[in-house]
Structure formats: structure tokens, C-alpha cells
Enzyme design. Structure first.
Site, short mmCIF file in Angstrom:
data_model
loop_
_atom_site.label_atom_id
_atom_site.label_comp_id
_atom_site.label_asym_id
_atom_site.label_seq_id
_atom_site.Cartn_x
_atom_site.Cartn_y
_atom_site.Cartn_z
N ARG A 93 0.85 -1.19 0.00
CA ARG A 93 0.00 0.00 0.00
C ARG A 93 0.89 1.25 0.00
O ARG A 93 2.09 1.16 0.24
CB ARG A 93 -0.93 0.01 1.21
CG ARG A 93 -0.19 0.04 2.54
CD ARG A 93 -1.15 0.16 3.70
NE ARG A 93 -0.41 0.11 4.96
CZ ARG A 93 -0.98 0.18 6.16
NH1 ARG A 93 -2.28 0.30 6.27
NH2 ARG A 93 -0.25 0.14 7.25
N GLU B 65 -1.52 8.37 6.94
CA GLU B 65 -0.18 8.35 7.54
C GLU B 65 0.89 8.68 6.51
O GLU B 65 1.75 7.84 6.18
CB GLU B 65 0.09 6.98 8.18
CG GLU B 65 -0.73 6.73 9.40
CD GLU B 65 -0.27 5.52 10.19
OE1 GLU B 65 0.46 4.67 9.66
OE2 GLU B 65 -0.65 5.41 11.38
N CYS C 191 13.37 8.95 -7.77
CA CYS C 191 13.26 8.77 -9.22
C CYS C 191 13.55 10.08 -9.97
O CYS C 191 13.77 11.13 -9.37
CB CYS C 191 11.88 8.25 -9.58
SG CYS C 191 10.59 9.51 -9.45
N GLU D 222 -6.32 6.66 15.50
CA GLU D 222 -6.06 5.22 15.46
C GLU D 222 -5.28 4.81 16.69
O GLU D 222 -4.34 5.51 17.10
CB GLU D 222 -5.17 4.85 14.26
CG GLU D 222 -5.84 4.74 12.94
CD GLU D 222 -4.84 4.26 11.88
OE1 GLU D 222 -3.91 3.50 12.21
OE2 GLU D 222 -5.00 4.66 10.73
N LYS E 264 -4.65 -9.48 9.39
CA LYS E 264 -5.70 -10.39 9.88
C LYS E 264 -5.50 -10.75 11.35
O LYS E 264 -6.44 -11.18 12.01
CB LYS E 264 -5.82 -11.64 9.01
CG LYS E 264 -4.56 -12.47 8.88
CD LYS E 264 -4.79 -13.59 7.86
CE LYS E 264 -3.54 -14.40 7.61
NZ LYS E 264 -2.43 -13.61 7.03
N PHE E 265 -4.28 -10.56 11.88
CA PHE E 265 -4.08 -10.83 13.31
C PHE E 265 -4.03 -9.56 14.14
O PHE E 265 -3.76 -9.60 15.34
CB PHE E 265 -2.81 -11.67 13.52
CG PHE E 265 -2.90 -13.02 12.84
CD1 PHE E 265 -3.92 -13.90 13.18
CD2 PHE E 265 -2.01 -13.38 11.85
CE1 PHE E 265 -4.04 -15.13 12.54
CE2 PHE E 265 -2.12 -14.61 11.21
CZ PHE E 265 -3.14 -15.49 11.55
N HIS E 266 -4.24 -8.42 13.48
CA HIS E 266 -4.28 -7.16 14.24
C HIS E 266 -5.60 -7.12 15.01
O HIS E 266 -6.65 -7.47 14.47
CB HIS E 266 -4.22 -5.98 13.25
CG HIS E 266 -3.91 -4.67 13.89
ND1 HIS E 266 -4.80 -4.02 14.72
CD2 HIS E 266 -2.82 -3.88 13.81
CE1 HIS E 266 -4.25 -2.88 15.12
NE2 HIS E 266 -3.04 -2.77 14.59
C1 GAL Z 1 -1.51 2.32 10.84
C2 GAL Z 1 -2.32 2.44 9.56
C3 GAL Z 1 -3.56 1.57 9.60
C4 GAL Z 1 -3.24 0.21 10.14
C5 GAL Z 1 -2.61 0.33 11.49
C6 GAL Z 1 -2.30 -0.98 12.15
O1 GAL Z 1 -0.18 2.62 10.61
O2 GAL Z 1 -2.69 3.76 9.35
O3 GAL Z 1 -4.11 1.51 8.30
O4 GAL Z 1 -2.39 -0.43 9.24
O5 GAL Z 1 -1.40 1.04 11.37
O6 GAL Z 1 -1.64 -0.83 13.38
#
Ligand code: GAL
Length: 652
Positions: A111, A150, A160, A305, A354-356
Site C-alpha cells: 500500500r 499516515e 526517481c 487510530e 488479519k491478526f491485528h
Molecule cells: C496504521 C495504519 C492503519 C493500520 C494500522 C495498524 O499505521 O494507518 O491503516 O495499518 O497502522 O496498526
């Protein structure tokens, strides 16, 4: 008034409905309502689903998601969906992929893989942002725009050809003439004199150390190049929806982006914070980043987040013990956040995360995680009155990104062991332990609202910044290796501390870094012994009084810590700066609170937060009476706070 038109505090998280069949969405919104969720971040990585082919939009699914959210009382922090360029864009224009310093183009499949300077990427992102903004301008769920994701995560810089072109125009705007650039970069050293703008390149992998002035400009440029991406989208959003606040999620104390500059371009500051549950000092480190977020615009901010439990990107991902998700969330509120949000709402079944952990885990509603999610929602509602309240700090720590970049440039310094984040933490930790509120400040901002200002390090310090520090009437503390270079990374005439010399009343004759593992004894004027590590200096006083001297070793008897009027200078890094800190606080009339180990005290207007990060109950004497908003109990005198528990006192 809070940060958005949602009343009270915000509670919710990232919501990725495109990863689930539509029947799950109904359950999602029902459970969101049950948990008290009032906001969801939507469509962060949805570009390839919203625009599956150039100029072809599929908004139907997002229409349904936003309608469903709104029907269930959930507002949207709606992303412009530009964080990951879609495969068709990357294949049509392979040059949008970022290139690393060794010249390798990075492949699609993760990503945030784009060259920040790519005109193709910027134009495509702006076009999508406009389409999203026009589609949802009047949607009742929309309360906030979320641009990108982020910035500087994964892609911090790109080397580049397109980036080279952009770098050259950035340099032309900064220096106007090549003579100006040659002088600023000191290109007479190592035969680098440039005679044509076309000869300038990004600091790609070279045979030896790269010109540090070039590196400094590269850092400035890379931060600005990403900021230009944000600003291009922001301009469109402001044109279409002038009243909807625009943000992008920051990454705590991050070296790569000059957040003073970035925050000025935002309507509200939002942050992503992932303290490691396995680190017993994590609450101190994260407190510093929260205080930075509050200081960026000197107003409440939003934790956009955090992890309900374990993350998935550390070597070992330790979950949060019962109560810790709540405690960490209350900590963000205590430091000025107007809400608590998580990554993510529903735990993924596939992909790298998937494990987050998530608010709603794989195991569903019969789990401890879900019960804690629901309980936290209720706590957040109890604290609605905290929204919009301010924090007043009497102490500020100076943080400057130019200086940080200069200090951490590789291969050209007396020691590579000085790391700004650690230097900030060395002063922040004892202030935090005393329950003293701390702001962060750039060196150029008016400082006279504070009683104490500490610059743990200001390697790069301009004449103007020095003049601003000199105009500060409170107690000033300056740490070692400060005032060394100017804005072009050129050593000030006469050496350190350059423009701070008169203010501090000292002159540094030689830098004397210590080898790894070695310590230097330091003795205060009243006979107390301390140890310093990492860094010492051969200091000459020019009017300053000596507060401590080196004992033993090559600097034996020489000044280590000095005071000139209200300005204290430390030429070393004492393992514990407490003796000097306490003297400065006393001189400034700043009083702390005695707190048991692991207990944190924070204030927002009318509210006192006490958080027990320790694993044992803690007894705390309350500095004021009031009602604990979490339990409804009237409290006075002393309270016992259970491990991982907290008190939020509303007082008059
Ligand atoms: C952040 C990100 C999220 C997710 C998260 C997991 O860095 O913005 O999309 O990946 O970490 O901890």
C-alpha cells in the site's frame, strides 16, 4: 464545542466494509450502535473499488455504507481514498511507483506505493478527491475529511527522475541562483561545485558520505513534497465543502515530516498511536507524543487510530491485558484528545492485518475484547463534558525538525549516538513523573506564556531563533551540542554555542563524545555525584556560574553545567537530569505533585485525570475534591486506584 459537529467525544474506528459481504454491514452498524460508536473512518484504501478503471466510478457501495452509518447514528470521517493508487494507474504509469536510494522501483502489492512528486499520481488523486467530495458534500454522515493515510508511512521519499525534477525546482525556489546553492551547500568541499541546475540529483546511494547540507535540504524537500500532495487534495475539499474540517492522520513523534508545517495546513490534528503493551515505559513515550499533538495547533486533537489489543507489525505482538485498552484510551483524553478511535472496527479475515486486534474480534460478541469495547463506549459517554477543554502548561520542550534532521544526518558528526527523541524523553520523563503539564514548541514561537523552556538539543539554531530564546523571560535550559550550525548546516563562526553564546555565557572549545558504555563522573557544586554518558564537552565559561564540574578523565575539574542569569547550559547528558530540573522548576515557581511510580496526573480545564499504569494498586492524595465521572463517586482526601484503573475528577 468539540472538533466536529458530533456532540461530546468521538468514539469509533477505521471501518473497511469493502472487505465484507453486504449482509455483514447490517450487523456492523447494529453493533456499532450497541457499543456507542459515533464515528467511523471509511474508505481509506478504497481507490481501486471506487474507481476500478480510469474515470469510471462505482460509488454505489459507499452510498449504502454511508446511509447505513447515518441511520445508526454513526458519523463518517470520510477518506478521499487516495492512500493506495490502484493497479490500473500503476500499470498505465509504472513511473508512479516510488524508487529507493539504490535506484530500485518498488513493486505494487502493498500500500501507499507512490512517488510523492509524480504529477500523474497527484492529478489522479486530486481527480478522485474531487469526485468523492462532490458525491458526498451533502451527505449527512460526513463530519470530517481524511486525506491520504499516515503520510511518510511506507513511502517517505522517492529518488526517481520525477522526484529529481521536483527537487531541482524546490532548490531553485529556495536559492534562486546556483551561486546561492553552492555557497549554502558548501560545494567547495570534496569538489562538488555545480555549474548547471541539471547536475543536481537527489542524494542517491553514493560511494561515500553525502554532503550533509544536501541531505538536510532533501529532508526538507521530502516533507514538503508529501505536504504538496495533501495540500492539493485539501484545496479541492475546501472548494467543494468549505465548512468540513480536513485532516490527515499523523504518526506521533515522527522524524520524517515537519509537523509544525503540516499542522498549519490542517483544520484539526489527528494522530495514530501504538504504544507497545510489552514496554513498561510505553505510557511515558506515548504521553510525549500526545502532548506534541496538543501543542501543534495549541488545541484539542483526536486520537484517530490506536490498537484495541495487539498490533500485527512488531516482531512479537503482545495483546493488552484486561483494562489496558481503556487505560490507554483515557490517557489520550487526559492529554487533550477529543475522542478515542481504533484501527479497526471489525477484525480482518485476510491480508497482512488479519491478526491485528479490532474492536469486534474474530470471536465476535462473546469475547472479552467485545465486552471491553462496549464498556469503553459507556465510559467515553460519561466523559462527554471533557470535549473541547484545554490544557495549560507552564513548561515547554523545544522541538525543531530542521535541527532534528541535521542532528541525525549520518556519517558527519562527532557522535551518531545523539537521537533527538531520546533527548526529549530524558527531560520529559521526570516532568511527567511529577505530574507537570508539558507543551512542545518550535524555537521561533513566542515563549513568554511559559515559566520554563527546555531545549534538550538545538544543534541547528539560527540567529532569529537564538534571539527569540533570549527574549524569553522565564527559566531556560539548553542541552549539549546546541547552537552548532546555521540553517545551511554550516558551523557558526567561533563554534558552539554560536548565537546562544552570549545568552548562555559559555563557549564550547571541543566536543568530547564518550565511547559506548563509558561514563563520566560529574559533581554538583553542593557535592552531589552524577554520571553522564554519551556526550561531554570542553567548556569555557564567559560569565556563567558553574553548577557542576567533570570529575576524573580528560575533562577533570572543567565546567559541566553552568548558569548565566536564568539560562542553564548542560554540556553533557546526565543519566538523571533531576537535580538541575528541580532547581530550575523551583526558581520558576513551578510545582509538581508527588505521585506513586506508574501513576500519571494530567489536567484539562475543570478535570483531573489520575491513571495507574502500574500492576499494583496505588494510593494517591487528591490535590482537589470532585466527582469521579467514571464511577459517579464524590472523592476527596486519598484514593486507592486499582492497577490499570483511573479516576477522572470533575472539579470546580
Ligand atoms: C496504521 C495504519 C492503519 C493500520 C494500522 C495498524 O499505521 O494507518 O491503516 O495499518 O497502522 O496498526
Amino acid at each position: 464545542m468539540g472538533l466536529t459537529r458530533v456532540p461530546g467525544l468521538l468514539y469509533g474506528g477505521d471501518y473497511n466494509p469493502e472487505q465484507w459481504p453486504e449482509e455483514v454491514w447490517e450487523e456492523d452498524v447494529r453493533l456499532m450502535a450497541e457499543a456507542g460508536v459515533n464515528v467511523a473512518t471509511v474508505a481509506v484504501f478504497s481507490w481501486s473499488r471506487l474507481e476500478p478503471a480510469p474515470g469510471v466510478y462505482e460509488f454505489g457501495w459507499l452510498d449504502r455504507v454511508l446511509d447505513l452509518l447515518h441511520e445508526h447514528g454513526v458519523a463518517a470521517d470520510l477518506a478521499t481514498a487516495t492512500a493506495t493508487p490502484p493497479p490500473w494507474l500503476v500499470r498505465l504509469h509504472p513511473e508512479v511507483r516510488p524508487q529507493d536510494a539504490a535506484g530500485t522501483r518498488l513493486e505494487f502489492g502493498s500500500r501507499q506505493g507512490y512517488c510523492p512528486s509524480s504529477p500523474v499520481f497527484r492529478a489522479a488523486a486530486v481527480r478522485l478527491a474531487r469526485a468523492v467530495a462532490e458525491r458526498y458534500a451533502d451527505h449527512p454522515a460526513l463530519v470530517m475529511w481524511h486525506v491520504g493515510n499516515e503520510y511518510a508511512d511506507h513511502t517517505t521519499e522517492c529518488f526517481c527522475e520525477e522526484s529529481a525534477r521536483d527537487f531541482r525546482s524546490w532548490l531553485r525556489a529556495r536559492y534562486t541562483t546556483l551561486d546561492g546553492l553552492n555557497a549554502a551547500w558548501g560545494t567547495s568541499c570534496w569538489g562538488q561545485h555545480y555549474t548547471d541546475w541539471g547536475q543536481l540529483e537527489p542524494p542517491r546511494k553514493a560511494p561515500g558520505p553525502v554532503n550533509p547540507a544536501q541531505l538536510l535540504d532533501w529532508r526538507r524537500f521530502s516533507s514538503d513534497a508529501l505536504l504538496a500532495c495533501f495540500e492539493a487534495e485539501r484545496a479541492v475539499l475546501k472548494e467543494v465543502t468549505p465548512d468540513v474540517p480536513v485532516t490527515t492522520n499523523f504518526m506521533s513523534v515522527l522524524r520524517d515530516l515537519d509537523y509544525w508545517k503540516w499542522a498549519a495546513a490542517e483544520d484539526l490534528v489527528t494522530d495514530d498511536a501504538y504504544p507497545d503493551p510489552a514496554d513498561p515505559r510505553a505510557h511515558v513515550k506515548v504521553a510525549l507524543s500526545y502532548d506534541l499533538m496538543r501543542s501543534l495547533k495549541r488545541q484539542p486533537w483526536l486520537l484517530l487510530e490506536s490498537a484495541p489489543g495487539a498490533v500485527s507489525w512488531r516482531e512479537v505482538n503482545v495483546p493488552k491485558a484486561p483494562g489496558v485498552m481503556r487505560l490507554h484510551s483515557l490517557q489520550a483524553l487526559a492529554h487533550g484528545s477529543d475522542g478515542v478511535m481504533f484501527f479497526q472496527w471489525r477484525q480482518a479475515r485476510y491480508g497482512p492485518e488479519k491478526f491485528h486486534s479490532a474492536m469486534l474480534p474474530h470471536g465476535g460478541t462473546g469475547t472479552r475484547q467485545w465486552r471491553e469495547t462496549v464498556a469503553l463506549g459507556a465510559d467515553v459517554r460519561r466523559l462527554a463534558g471533557v470535549a473541547g477543554t484545554e490544557t495549560r502548561a507552564e513548561v515547554a520542550l523545544v522541538l525543531d525538525w530542521d535541527s532534528w534532521w541535521g542532528l541525525e544526518a549520518p556519517e558527519s558528526l562527532p557522535s551518531n549516538r545523539l537521537k533527538l527523541h531520546q533527548l526529549l524523553l530524558a527531560w520529559y520523563a521526570p516532568l511527567h513523573a511529577r505530574g507537570i503539564a508539558v507543551d512542545l514548541t518550535p524555537p521561533g514561537r513566542d515563549l513568554n506564556g511559559y515559566r520554563v523552556v527546555i531545549a534538550p538539543n538545538l544543534y541547528l539554531c539560527t540567529e532569529e531563533q537564538a534571539a527569540n530564546l533570549a527574549s524569553f523571560r522565564g527559566q531556560l535550559v539548553v542541552g549539549p551540542f546546541s547552537g552548532v550550525v546555521d540553517a545551511d548546516d554550516q558551523v557558526h563562526p567561533g563554534g558552539a554555542p554560536g548565537p546562544l553564546r552570549e545568552l548562555l555565557g559559555v563557549r564550547v572549545e571541543e566536543f568530547w563524545p564518550l565511547p559506548d558504555g563509558e561514563v563520566q563522573r560529574v559533581e554538583t557544586a553542593d557535592g552531589r555525584g552524577l554520571t553522564a554518558s554519551t556526550w561531554t564537552e570542553w567548556l569555557e565559561t564567559e560569565g556563567a556560574e558553574v553548577l557542576a564540574r567533570y570529575r576524573g578523565g580528560p575533562l577533570d575539574g572543567r565546567p559541566a553545567v553552568t548558569r548565566n542569569g536564568t539560562a542553564t547550559y548542560l554540556s553533557c547528558l546526565p543519566e538523571d537530569p533531576a537535580p538541575f530540573l528541580d532547581a530550575v522548576l523551583a526558581a520558576a515557581g513551578v510545582t509538581g505533585t508527588e505521585l506513586p511510580e506508574g501513576v500519571e496526573l494530567c489536567r484539562r480545564d475543570g478535570h483531573l485525570f489520575l491513571l495507574n499504569h502500574g500492576a499494583e494498586p496505588a494510593t494517591v492524595s487528591l490535590p482537589t475534591d470532585g466527582v469521579d465521572l467514571l464511577t459517579g463517586r464524590q472523592l476527596s482526601g486519598t484514593v486507592v486506584i486499582a492497577a490499570h484503573d483511573a479516576v477522572v475528577l470533575k472539579h470546580s
